[in-house]
Design a protein around this motif. Structure first.
Motif, short mmCIF file in Angstrom:
data_model
loop_
_atom_site.label_atom_id
_atom_site.label_comp_id
_atom_site.label_asym_id
_atom_site.label_seq_id
_atom_site.Cartn_x
_atom_site.Cartn_y
_atom_site.Cartn_z
N MET A 110 0.84 -1.27 0.00
CA MET A 110 0.19 -0.02 -0.05
C MET A 110 0.77 1.48 -0.08
SD MET A 110 -3.48 0.96 2.28
CE MET A 110 -4.34 2.06 1.65
N PHE A 112 0.31 5.28 0.53
CA PHE A 112 -0.50 6.20 1.16
C PHE A 112 -0.25 7.84 0.43
CE2 PHE A 112 0.19 2.79 4.06
CZ PHE A 112 -0.84 2.72 4.59
N ASN A 116 3.80 8.05 4.72
CA ASN A 116 3.94 7.35 6.01
C ASN A 116 5.31 6.47 5.97
OD1 ASN A 116 1.46 8.28 6.32
ND2 ASN A 116 0.35 6.31 6.43
N LEU A 117 6.28 7.16 5.66
CA LEU A 117 7.53 6.33 5.75
C LEU A 117 7.83 6.56 7.41
CD1 LEU A 117 9.47 7.89 2.63
CD2 LEU A 117 8.74 5.87 3.00
N PHE A 118 8.93 5.63 7.69
CA PHE A 118 9.30 5.83 9.14
C PHE A 118 10.54 6.68 9.17
CE2 PHE A 118 8.05 1.23 8.24
CZ PHE A 118 6.74 1.58 8.73
N PRO A 119 10.26 8.03 9.99
CA PRO A 119 11.23 8.87 9.75
C PRO A 119 12.46 8.71 10.60
CG PRO A 119 9.30 9.59 11.29
CD PRO A 119 8.83 8.32 10.48
N GLY B 337 -0.50 7.66 10.55
CA GLY B 337 -0.18 6.96 9.65
C GLY B 337 1.03 6.19 10.06
N GLN B 338 1.63 6.27 10.77
CA GLN B 338 2.83 5.50 11.35
C GLN B 338 2.27 3.87 11.72
OE1 GLN B 338 6.48 6.09 11.38
NE2 GLN B 338 5.46 7.71 10.14
N GLY B 341 0.99 2.72 8.29
CA GLY B 341 2.36 2.20 7.27
C GLY B 341 2.89 0.88 7.81
N ALA B 344 0.13 -1.88 7.14
CA ALA B 344 0.06 -2.36 5.71
C ALA B 344 1.29 -2.98 5.31
CB ALA B 344 0.03 -0.83 4.97
N GLN B 360 10.14 5.95 18.06
CA GLN B 360 9.77 7.44 17.80
C GLN B 360 9.10 8.22 19.01
OE1 GLN B 360 8.05 8.35 13.88
NE2 GLN B 360 7.98 6.10 13.48
N HIS B 442 17.70 12.90 11.75
CA HIS B 442 16.97 12.93 10.72
C HIS B 442 16.12 14.18 10.27
CE1 HIS B 442 14.55 10.78 13.77
NE2 HIS B 442 13.82 11.47 13.25
#
Lengths: 271, 444
Positions: A110, A112, A116-119, B337-338, B341, B344, B360, B442
Motif C-alpha cells: 500500500m 499512502f 507514511n515512511l518511518f522517519p 499514519g505510522q 504504514g 500495511a 519514535q 533525521h
C-alpha cells in the motif's frame, strides 16, 4: 434518466474472455468484494460494494471527496473493518483472525497519500525493515532487493538519507519501493500524488506507469485522469459510498452514462 | 550587459546577468564581541541591566565563596578544628567533617573488611555504563545484556554476599509446580481461543518463570562471601542502588502500562488505568510506610521480605505509573499514519511497537523521561522515613556523633548532599540533551 442508486456497468463483474483489449489476460480472481457495507457511527460509508479484481488488472477509482473510495481501498487490507459482506483477497477471507489479516497484508502493498515512511530510519532501512522482520529475509539479501527497487524508482543515491532529508516526490517513490520490497501480488495506491507539489507529480506517476507496464495488479484511488487513460483497464466511479459507474477509461471519460459522473468529470476536466 | 539592463529598465523588466557570490558577514556581528554587543550592550537600558545583574550575581556568590572556600576549614581531627575560637576566624564550611565522614557517607555501616565488594560494584558499573553511554564504543548489544541481566545479579551477590534467603526443597517443588500449572492453563486457553495476545502472555510468562528460577538458584548458592544484611548498607551506595533499580525497572513498567492503557482490549485497558491511577494518586511516603510497616501485618507468619527490597518494588511501581503517562504522551504524539504504514507492511502488534512506534515515541518524550528520572533520583531520599540510611539518611545520622558536633557541620553536610544530588541530576540532564540531539539527526 438513471436513478442515483442504480449502478451503471457496461463491464460486468465477470467480463467475457473476448471483452476489450485485455482478452488474453489471465483470469485469476485476486480480490473479491461482495456486498460490502461499512458504517462510521451512523454514517453509511460503503453501501453494497461489489468488486472483482483479476490478476494483472489496473483499476483507477475516482469520485468526489467523501464518496468512500479510500475507505473501500482500505477495506482490502483491513486498515478499515467492514461490517457486513465479504472481502476475499488471494483466496483468504478477511475476518477478525489477526494471523490471516497479517498474511493478506504481506501480499498487498500500500502507498499512502502522506507517504507514511518511518522517519527514524534511513531510506534503505525503511525498505528492508519489513522483509527482514516480517518475511524473515537475511539482511544482506533484503538490502540487495531494496537497492534493486530503489534503482527502479530512480533514487538509489538517496539510500542512506532519512525521509526528512528528501523531497516529497522522492519520499513517495521510496514508499513505492518499500511496498515493492515485500514482493506483493497487489498494490494499492491511496491518492499517491495528492500531497505533492505539481512539479513532483510526474516523477511519481512515471514510476506507477512503469509498474503497470510490468504487469503489477494495481488499484489506484486517484484524480490523475491522464494516468487513468494511459494505464487503467477499468475506471470505477464512486459516489455516496457506492459504485455508480465502471467502464474502460476511454468510454468512461468520453461518454459517461450517469449524471453524477458527468457532473464530476465536467468539474475536474474543465480546468 | 549594461545595454541589456538599460533596455530592460526601459521596458520595466529585469534579468540578472550574473549571480552575486556569497559575502562574509560584517565583523561586528560575529564572535564573542558580536554576541555581547547583541545580547548585553545593545542599548543604554540593556547596559544598565547588565551591570545591575552582574552586581547581584557578585553579592550572592561573594557570600557563597566566602563560606565555602575563604572561611572554610579543610583539615582537622575532630570538632575543635571547626570552632571559631580555635580557628581564629569566623568558620564557614567545615569540610573537615565531611572529609572525616566520607567513608560513612559512601558505604554506610558496611563492614570495613568487605568494602572492596562495594567498590568492585562501582567500578564494573561505571565501566559498563560508560560503554553504554558513549556511542562510539563497540559491543553495545553484549554490553546491554551484561548491564541489564548479569550486572544486577552480580551486584546483588557482591553486595549481599549471597545467602539472600534459603528455600526448602519442598518450597521449590511447590513453586515450580504452581508455575508450570499456571503455564499449562494459559497454554490450553491460548490454544482454544487462538488468541494472539494470549500467546504473547504465555511467552512472557515462560520468560518470567525461567528468569525467576535462575534468580532463585543464584541467590541460594554459597559464594563464599560474608553475608551483609541490607540494614548495614547505607549512604550513597543505597541511594544509587535504589535510583538505578528504580530507573531500570520503572521504564519497562511504564512502557507496558502505557501500551496497556492504549490497548483495544477492555480488560487490559481497565487494569492499566486502575493501576496507574492508584499509584499516581497516593504519595510515595504513604506507599513506603505501607510497605515497611503495614505489609508485614498482612503477610502470613514467617514470610518476610527484605525491607530494602520492599522499597525497591514500591519505587519501581510508583514511578512506573508516572513513566506510563509520559510514554503515553509520546504514543499519542505519533501520527496515525505510522501505525497504518506498519500494519500495511504486515507487522504484528509487538513488532510494530518495538521497531516503529516506540523508538519514535520514546524519542519524543526524552525530556519527560529525564524529568521523571531526575525526580525519582531525588525522591530516593524519602526512604529515610522507613529507616533506611541512604545518603541523606546517613548524613542526618552523622549529626549525632559527639566528636563532630559543631555549629558548622550541619550546614556543610547538607551542602555536600545537595552538591552530590545536583551533580548526578545535572549529569543525567546533560546526557539526555546530548541523546536528544544525537537522535534528532533525521530532522535536520
Amino acid at each position: 434518466m438513471l436513478s442515483k442508486a442504480k449502478v451503471v456497468s457496461s463491464l460486468n463483474a465477470t467480463p467475457s474472455p473476448d471483452d476489450g483489449p485485455d482478452a488474453d489476460m489471465s483470469k485469476t480472481v485476486i480480490i473479491e468484494m461482495v456486498k460490502v457495507n461499512k458504517w462510521f457511527g451512523n454514517f453509511h460509508a460503503l453501501r453494497d460494494i461489489d468488486l472483482t479484481v483479476y490478476e494483472g488488472e489496473r483499476i483507477v477509482i475516482c469520485g468526489p471527496s467523501g464518496s468512500g473510495k479510500s475507505t473501500a481501498l482500505r477495506c482490502i487490507n483491513r486498515l478499515e473493518e467492514h461490517q457486513t459482506g465479504q472481502v476475499v483477497v488471494d483466496g483468504i477471507e478477511l475476518t477478525n483472525d489477526l494471523k490471516k489479516i497479517d498474511e493478506i497484508r504481506r501480499e498487498v502493498g500500500m502507498v499512502f497519500q502522506q507517504f507514511n515512511l518511518f522517519p527514524h530510519l534511513t531510506v534503505l532501512e525503511n525498505c528492508t525493515l519489513a522483509p527482514v522482520w516480517v518475511r524473515k529475509m537475511p539482511r544482506k539479501q533484503a538490502e540487495d532487493v531494496a537497492m534493486g527497487h530503489l534503482e527502479r524508482v530512480k533514487i538509489p543515491e538517496q539510500a542512506h538519507k532519512y525521509p526528512g532529508q528528501i523531497s516529497g516526490g522522492q519520499q513517495q517513490r521510496v514508499a513505492i519501493a518499500r511496498a515493492l520490497c515485500m514482493n506483493p501480488r497487489v498494490m494499492l495506491f491511496d491518492e499517491p500524488t495528492s500531497a505533492l507539489d505539481p512539479e513532483m507529480i510526474k516523477e511519481v506517476l512515471d514510476v506507477m506507469v512503469d509498474l503497470a507496464e510490468r504487469g503489477m495488479t494495481m488499484i489506484c484511488v486517484s484524480h490523475e485522469m491522464a494516468f487513468a487513460r494511459q494505464v487503467a483497464d477499468r475506471v470505477i466511479f464512486m459516489d455516496e459510498g457506492q459504485i455508480v459507474e465502471q467502464n474502460e477509461p476511454k468510454t468512461f471519460f468520453e461518454s459517461p452514462q450517469s449524471d453524477r459522473a458527468k457532473e464530476f468529470l465536467s468539474k475536474i476536466l474543465s480546468h | 550587459m549594461t545595454d541589456v539592463s538599460s533596455k530592460a529598465a526601459k521596458q520595466g523588466a529585469f534579468v540578472r546577468g550574473e549571480l552575486l557570490p556569497m559575502a562574509p558577514p560584517p565583523h561586528f556581528s560575529v564572535g564573542v564581541f558580536g554576541w555581547m554587543r547583541r545580547h548585553l550592550f545593545s542599548s543604554p537600558l540593556n547596559v544598565l541591566l547588565t551591570l545591575l545583574g552582574a552586581y547581584v550575581i557578585w553579592i550572592v556568590f561573594k557570600g557563597l565563596i566566602e563560606w565555602g572556600f575563604v572561611d572554610a576549614v579543610w583539615r582537622g581531627a575532630d570538632r575543635n578544628a571547626c570552632l571559631t575560637s580555635v580557628a581564629g576566624h569566623p568558620v564557614g564550611a567545615c569540610w573537615a567533617f565531611v572529609h572525616a565522614k566520607l567513608g560513612q557517607f559512601t558505604y554506610g555501616l558496611y563492614p570495613a573488611s568487605e568494602i572492596w565488594r562495594v567498590n568492585l560494584c562501582y567500578v564494573i558499573g561505571f565501566v559498563g555504563l560508560v560503554g553504554l553511554m558513549v556511542p562510539s564504543i563497540p559491543f553495545k548489544a553484549a554490553n546491554l545484556v551484561f548491564m541489564f541481566c548479569l550486572y544486577p545479579l552480580l551486584a546483588l551477590i557482591l553486595l549481599s554476599g549471597g545467602h539472600f534467603f534459603a528455600m526448602s526443597p519442598g518450597a521449590w517443588v511447590k513453586l515450580g509446580l504452581s508455575m508450570v500449572l499456571l503455564l499449562a492453563v494459559l497454554l490450553f486457553w491460548a490454544e482454544r481461543t487462538k488468541s494472539v495476545a494470549l500467546g504473547s502472555i504465555v511467552r512472557l510468562w515462560g520468560l518470567f518463570a525461567v528468569a525467576l528460577a535462575i534468580l532463585l538458584s543464584v541467590l541460594q548458592t554459597d559464594w563464599g562471601l560474608m553475608p551483609v544484611r541490607t540494614d548495614l548498607w547505607g549512604g550513597l551506595t543505597v541511594t544509587l542502588v535504589i535510583a538505578a533499580t528504580g530507573i531500570v525497572l520503572s521504564l519497562p513498567v511504564g512502557i507496558v502500562l502505557a501500551l496497556g492503557r492504549r490497548s483495544r482490549m477492555p480488560i487490559v485497558r481497565t487494569l492499566s488505568v486502575l493501576f496507574i491511577e492508584f499509584w499516581r494518586g497516593v504519595p510515595l511516603i504513604t506507599v513506603l510506610f505501607m510497605a515497611s510497616v503495614m505489609l508485614p501485618l498482612f503477610l502470613p507468619e514467617g514470610v518476610d521480605f527484605d525491607k530494602l527490597l520492599r522499597c525497591l518494588v514500591c519505587i519501581a511501581l510508583f514511578w512506573g505509573a508516572y513513566m506510563a503517562e509520559v510514554v503515553r504522551g509520546g504514543l499519542q504524539a505519533l501520527n496515525r499514519g505510522q501505525y497504518e504504514g506498519g500494519h500495511a507492511l504486515g507487522f504484528g502488534y509487538w513488532q510494530l511497537m518495538r521497531l516503529i512506534i516506540l523508538p519514535q515515541a520514546l524519542k519524543v518524550v526524552i525530556p519527560g523521561i529525564t524529568n521523571t528520572i531526575v525526580a525519582l533520583f531525588k525522591d530516593t531520599s524519602l526512604v529515610t522515613i522507613v529507616g533506611l540510611f541512604d545518603l541523606l539518611g546517613i548524613i542526618q545520622a552523622s549529626f549525632s556523633d559527639p566528636k563532630w558536633i559543631t555549629p558548622a557541620s550541619w550546614a556543610t553536610a547538607y551542602g555536600f548532599a545537595a552538591m552530590i544530588y545536583w551533580l548526578f541530576c545535572f549529569a543525567m540532564s546533560r546526557y539526555s540533551v546530548f541523546m536528544e540531539r544525537r537522535l534528532n539527526v533525521h530532522n535536520k
